[in-house]
Design an enzyme around this catalytic site. Sequence first.
Site, short mmCIF file in Angstrom:
data_model
loop_
_atom_site.label_atom_id
_atom_site.label_comp_id
_atom_site.label_asym_id
_atom_site.label_seq_id
_atom_site.Cartn_x
_atom_site.Cartn_y
_atom_site.Cartn_z
N ASN A 44 0.85 -1.20 0.00
CA ASN A 44 0.00 0.00 0.00
C ASN A 44 0.88 1.25 0.00
O ASN A 44 1.96 1.28 0.62
CB ASN A 44 -0.99 0.01 1.16
CG ASN A 44 -0.39 -0.16 2.53
OD1 ASN A 44 0.64 -0.82 2.69
ND2 ASN A 44 -1.01 0.43 3.53
N GLU A 46 0.38 5.25 0.61
CA GLU A 46 -0.56 6.28 1.07
C GLU A 46 -0.14 7.65 0.54
O GLU A 46 0.95 7.83 -0.02
CB GLU A 46 -0.63 6.25 2.60
CG GLU A 46 -1.16 4.91 3.08
CD GLU A 46 -1.43 4.83 4.57
OE1 GLU A 46 -0.96 5.72 5.32
OE2 GLU A 46 -2.11 3.87 4.97
N CYS A 55 -4.12 0.58 -2.58
CA CYS A 55 -3.94 -0.64 -1.79
C CYS A 55 -2.86 -1.53 -2.38
O CYS A 55 -2.56 -1.46 -3.59
CB CYS A 55 -5.25 -1.43 -1.74
SG CYS A 55 -6.59 -0.62 -0.87
N GLU A 57 -2.98 -4.73 -3.02
CA GLU A 57 -3.47 -5.67 -4.03
C GLU A 57 -3.52 -5.00 -5.41
O GLU A 57 -3.12 -5.59 -6.42
CB GLU A 57 -4.88 -6.15 -3.68
CG GLU A 57 -4.98 -6.87 -2.34
CD GLU A 57 -5.31 -5.93 -1.20
OE1 GLU A 57 -4.76 -4.81 -1.15
OE2 GLU A 57 -6.10 -6.33 -0.33
N CYS A 92 -10.20 -5.15 0.39
CA CYS A 92 -11.35 -4.24 0.39
C CYS A 92 -12.18 -4.46 -0.88
O CYS A 92 -11.77 -5.13 -1.83
CB CYS A 92 -10.87 -2.79 0.49
SG CYS A 92 -10.18 -2.14 -1.04
N CYS A 95 -10.59 -3.48 -4.24
CA CYS A 95 -9.60 -4.45 -4.75
C CYS A 95 -10.29 -5.70 -5.28
O CYS A 95 -9.87 -6.26 -6.29
CB CYS A 95 -8.59 -4.79 -3.66
SG CYS A 95 -7.49 -3.41 -3.30
#
Length: 129
Positions: A44, A46, A55, A57, A92, A95
């Site tokens: 990830n 940010e 993210c 993934e 999530c 993803c």
Amino acid sequence: MYASNEELLGLACEAAEKAYSKYSGFSVGAALLTEDGKVFTGCNIENGSYSLTICAERTAIFKAVSDGYRKFRAIAIVGGAEGDLTQPCFPCGACLQVMSEFCGGDLRIVLTDKEYTLDDLMPSRFALD
Ligand code: THU
């Protein structure tokens, strides 16, 4: 030979060490196995403009797709706060939707506790076709 679930989880843990998660303190790593056995990893990343965060993934999937790989067998995911990667970290919804663009319902989603499929975690999926 294809990478085992344990190997994929190990690669996901290595990827999580590269997480740029200065705002949440929550590191995530993913290891994506292509149809022909190559592995792409992601973490990830940010951003101070929070919604621009990506993210782990999707980092892995976009790396693979941008290198010409579109068929995947499995994705291992680890994540947790303050470097504790022992608890299962579910992907999530965003993803899962990106996975569903490139993968069938039989995609294996490997977490620390057990293996799921995309069908397990997202039984009904939006698609244009
Ligand atoms: N995160 C992921 O990398 N993957 C997910 O499936 C869910 C959340 C990241 C985004 C953010 O950097 C941190 O976890 C906390 O939400």
